[in-house]
Scaffold this motif. Structure first.
Motif, PDB file in Angstrom:
ATOM      1  N   GLU A  42       1.166  -1.261   0.058  1.00  9.74           N
ATOM      2  CA  GLU A  42      -0.289  -0.208  -0.205  1.00  9.74           C
ATOM      3  C   GLU A  42       0.332   1.413   0.073  1.00  9.74           C
ATOM      4  OE1 GLU A  42      -3.498   2.257   2.541  1.00  9.74           O
ATOM      5  OE2 GLU A  42      -2.589  -0.123   3.140  1.00  9.74           O
ATOM      6  N   GLN A  43       0.935   1.890  -0.936  1.00 10.06           N
ATOM      7  CA  GLN A  43       1.881   3.104  -1.193  1.00 10.06           C
ATOM      8  C   GLN A  43       1.062   4.555  -0.910  1.00 10.06           C
ATOM      9  OE1 GLN A  43       3.231   2.719  -5.026  1.00 10.06           O
ATOM     10  NE2 GLN A  43       5.286   0.950  -4.939  1.00 10.06           N
ATOM     11  N   LEU A  44       1.505   5.620  -0.165  1.00 11.63           N
ATOM     12  CA  LEU A  44       1.018   6.339   0.661  1.00 11.63           C
ATOM     13  C   LEU A  44       2.115   7.605   0.776  1.00 11.63           C
ATOM     14  CD1 LEU A  44      -0.283   4.283   3.388  1.00 11.63           C
ATOM     15  CD2 LEU A  44      -2.045   5.435   1.667  1.00 11.63           C
ATOM     16  N   TRP A  45       1.492   8.733   0.107  1.00 11.70           N
ATOM     17  CA  TRP A  45       2.517   9.900   0.679  1.00 11.70           C
ATOM     18  C   TRP A  45       2.117  10.406   2.137  1.00 11.70           C
ATOM     19  CZ3 TRP A  45       0.968  11.613  -5.634  1.00 11.70           C
ATOM     20  CH2 TRP A  45       1.979  11.715  -5.919  1.00 11.70           C
ATOM     21  N   PHE A  46       3.072  10.432   2.540  1.00 12.88           N
ATOM     22  CA  PHE A  46       2.819  10.371   4.142  1.00 12.88           C
ATOM     23  C   PHE A  46       4.385  11.649   4.374  1.00 12.88           C
ATOM     24  CE2 PHE A  46       5.178   9.589   8.695  1.00 12.88           C
ATOM     25  CZ  PHE A  46       3.688   9.865   8.908  1.00 12.88           C
ATOM     26  N   LEU A  47       3.457  12.716   4.467  1.00 11.16           N
ATOM     27  CA  LEU A  47       4.224  13.703   4.806  1.00 11.16           C
ATOM     28  C   LEU A  47       5.128  13.898   4.563  1.00 11.16           C
ATOM     29  CD1 LEU A  47       3.720  13.586   8.828  1.00 11.16           C
ATOM     30  CD2 LEU A  47       2.006  14.670   7.047  1.00 11.16           C
ATOM     31  N   GLY A  48       5.546  14.341   3.155  1.00 11.11           N
ATOM     32  CA  GLY A  48       6.595  14.869   2.181  1.00 11.11           C
ATOM     33  C   GLY A  48       7.443  12.907   1.444  1.00 11.11           C
ATOM     34  N   GLY A  84       1.011  -1.053  14.683  1.00  9.98           N
ATOM     35  CA  GLY A  84       0.189   0.507  15.230  1.00  9.98           C
ATOM     36  C   GLY A  84       1.020   2.096  14.223  1.00  9.98           C
ATOM     37  N   LEU A  85       2.121   2.052  13.690  1.00  7.23           N
ATOM     38  CA  LEU A  85       2.926   3.163  12.971  1.00  7.23           C
ATOM     39  C   LEU A  85       2.210   3.101  12.114  1.00  7.23           C
ATOM     40  CD1 LEU A  85       4.819   5.254  13.125  1.00  7.23           C
ATOM     41  CD2 LEU A  85       6.447   3.532  12.847  1.00  7.23           C
ATOM     42  N   GLU A  86       1.733   1.805  11.094  1.00  7.26           N
ATOM     43  CA  GLU A  86       0.813   2.071  10.021  1.00  7.26           C
ATOM     44  C   GLU A  86      -0.580   2.471  10.127  1.00  7.26           C
ATOM     45  OE1 GLU A  86      -0.832  -1.700  11.340  1.00  7.26           O
ATOM     46  OE2 GLU A  86       1.067  -0.581  11.875  1.00  7.26           O
ATOM     47  N   ARG A  87      -1.380   2.351  10.918  1.00  6.85           N
ATOM     48  CA  ARG A  87      -2.425   3.306  10.806  1.00  6.85           C
ATOM     49  C   ARG A  87      -2.379   4.565  11.164  1.00  6.85           C
ATOM     50  NH1 ARG A  87      -2.854  -1.588  13.996  1.00  6.85           N
ATOM     51  NH2 ARG A  87      -3.058  -0.271  16.039  1.00  6.85           N
ATOM     52  N   LEU A  88      -1.306   5.486  11.810  1.00  7.25           N
ATOM     53  CA  LEU A  88      -0.771   6.751  12.093  1.00  7.25           C
ATOM     54  C   LEU A  88      -0.391   7.329  10.750  1.00  7.25           C
ATOM     55  CD1 LEU A  88       1.480   8.624  14.555  1.00  7.25           C
ATOM     56  CD2 LEU A  88       1.624   9.007  12.281  1.00  7.25           C
ATOM     57  N   VAL A  89       0.754   6.436  10.027  1.00  8.82           N
ATOM     58  CA  VAL A  89       0.510   6.528   8.210  1.00  8.82           C
ATOM     59  C   VAL A  89      -0.562   6.397   7.392  1.00  8.82           C
ATOM     60  CG1 VAL A  89       1.962   6.036   6.169  1.00  8.82           C
ATOM     61  CG2 VAL A  89       3.496   6.096   9.036  1.00  8.82           C
ATOM     62  N   ARG A  90      -1.528   6.204   7.590  1.00  4.89           N
ATOM     63  CA  ARG A  90      -2.305   6.119   7.258  1.00  4.89           C
ATOM     64  C   ARG A  90      -3.771   6.780   6.922  1.00  4.89           C
ATOM     65  NH1 ARG A  90      -3.555  -0.258   7.962  1.00  4.89           N
ATOM     66  NH2 ARG A  90      -3.160  -1.208   6.109  1.00  4.89           N
ATOM     67  N   ASP A  91      -3.660   7.397   8.339  1.00  2.00           N
ATOM     68  CA  ASP A  91      -4.655   8.628   8.909  1.00  2.00           C
ATOM     69  C   ASP A  91      -4.018   9.521   8.579  1.00  2.00           C
ATOM     70  OD1 ASP A  91      -6.438   6.850  10.374  1.00  2.00           O
ATOM     71  OD2 ASP A  91      -5.499   6.921  11.876  1.00  2.00           O
ATOM     72  N   SER A  92      -2.701  10.221   8.359  1.00  6.13           N
ATOM     73  CA  SER A  92      -1.822  11.094   8.056  1.00  6.13           C
ATOM     74  C   SER A  92      -1.580  11.571   6.511  1.00  6.13           C
ATOM     75  CB  SER A  92      -0.916  11.131   8.832  1.00  6.13           C
ATOM     76  OG  SER A  92      -0.253  10.463   9.153  1.00  6.13           O
ATOM     77  N   SER A  93      -1.777  10.469   5.656  1.00  2.08           N
ATOM     78  CA  SER A  93      -1.398   9.911   4.150  1.00  2.08           C
ATOM     79  C   SER A  93      -2.565  10.366   2.768  1.00  2.08           C
ATOM     80  CB  SER A  93      -0.819   8.858   4.015  1.00  2.08           C
ATOM     81  OG  SER A  93       0.046   9.150   4.772  1.00  2.08           O
ATOM     82  N   VAL A  94      -2.224  10.495   1.909  1.00  2.00           N
ATOM     83  CA  VAL A  94      -3.083  10.196   0.680  1.00  2.00           C
ATOM     84  C   VAL A  94      -2.429   9.423   0.087  1.00  2.00           C
ATOM     85  CG1 VAL A  94      -3.764  13.108   0.638  1.00  2.00           C
ATOM     86  CG2 VAL A  94      -1.457  12.392  -0.532  1.00  2.00           C
ATOM     87  N   PRO A  95      -3.060   8.910  -0.704  1.00  2.00           N
ATOM     88  CA  PRO A  95      -3.148   7.474  -1.592  1.00  2.00           C
ATOM     89  C   PRO A  95      -1.705   7.899  -2.737  1.00  2.00           C
ATOM     90  CG  PRO A  95      -5.273   7.319  -1.793  1.00  2.00           C
ATOM     91  CD  PRO A  95      -4.882   8.665  -0.831  1.00  2.00           C
ATOM     92  N   ALA A  96      -0.379   7.220  -3.058  1.00  2.00           N
ATOM     93  CA  ALA A  96       0.966   7.490  -4.106  1.00  2.00           C
ATOM     94  C   ALA A  96       0.421   7.543  -5.275  1.00  2.00           C
ATOM     95  CB  ALA A  96       1.942   7.005  -3.536  1.00  2.00           C
TER      96      ALA A  96
END
Length: 164
Positions: free
Chosen positions: A17-23, A114-126
């Protein structure tokens, strides 16, 4: 009632699952759901000088550097990691890092998950498997603080600047 049998989970090169996470580009290689919450594995692509705020969270965080160089600050310890280097920061220890190369590709193991849930919640799909464009949407500072709080992350200080 029958017991559910565990099954193998895998993620090939370039998959997840690829996400753009805070740069950054975050690729969730093994989500917590696949390990019954025991761990999650995320591959990050970081740009030069990327550095999160000094923070704690309720997971152990292990780093395995695949490409690039990191300076890691964990409690009173500061050390450098190069390709093939690995480190673990126990939960509750204030830590941050800084990317000292043009980019860095780092596997991060969250134990428990758990860290992956934080990442998901503050990302947009790449949209591409690259670092995000500079105009990529990000949560506001207030939204980000609420996301961190919801996931047990406590920011304790500034990130490492290039001169630190």
């Amino acid at each position: 009632m029958s017991e559910a049998r565990p099954t193998a989970t895998w993620s090939g090169s370039g998959q997840g699952e690829q996400l753009w996470f805070l740069g950054t580009l975050a690729t969730i290689k093994v989500p917590g759901e696949a390990s019954d919450g025991r761990f999650a594995l995320i591959e990050f692509l970081f740009p030069r000088h990327a550095s999160p705020p000094l923070h704690t969270h309720p997971q152990d965080e292990s780093y395995i550097v695949q490409e690039g160089r990191l300076t890691v600050q964990a409690g009173e310890q500061r050390f450098e990691l190069e390709p093939g280097g690995a480190a673990v920061v126990p939960m509750g220890i204030a830590h941050t890092f800084r990317v000292d190369s043009d980019t860095a590709r780092v596997l991060v193991l969250s134990t428990p998950a758990g860290l992956e849930r934080l990442v998901r919640d503050s990302s947009v799909p790449a949209l591409t498997p690259t670092l995000p464009p500079s105009d990529t949407q990000r949560p506001s500072p207030e939204e980000l603080e609420a996301i961190f709080r919801a996931h047990g992350q406590v920011n304790a200080g500034p990130p490492l600047s290039p001169g630190d």
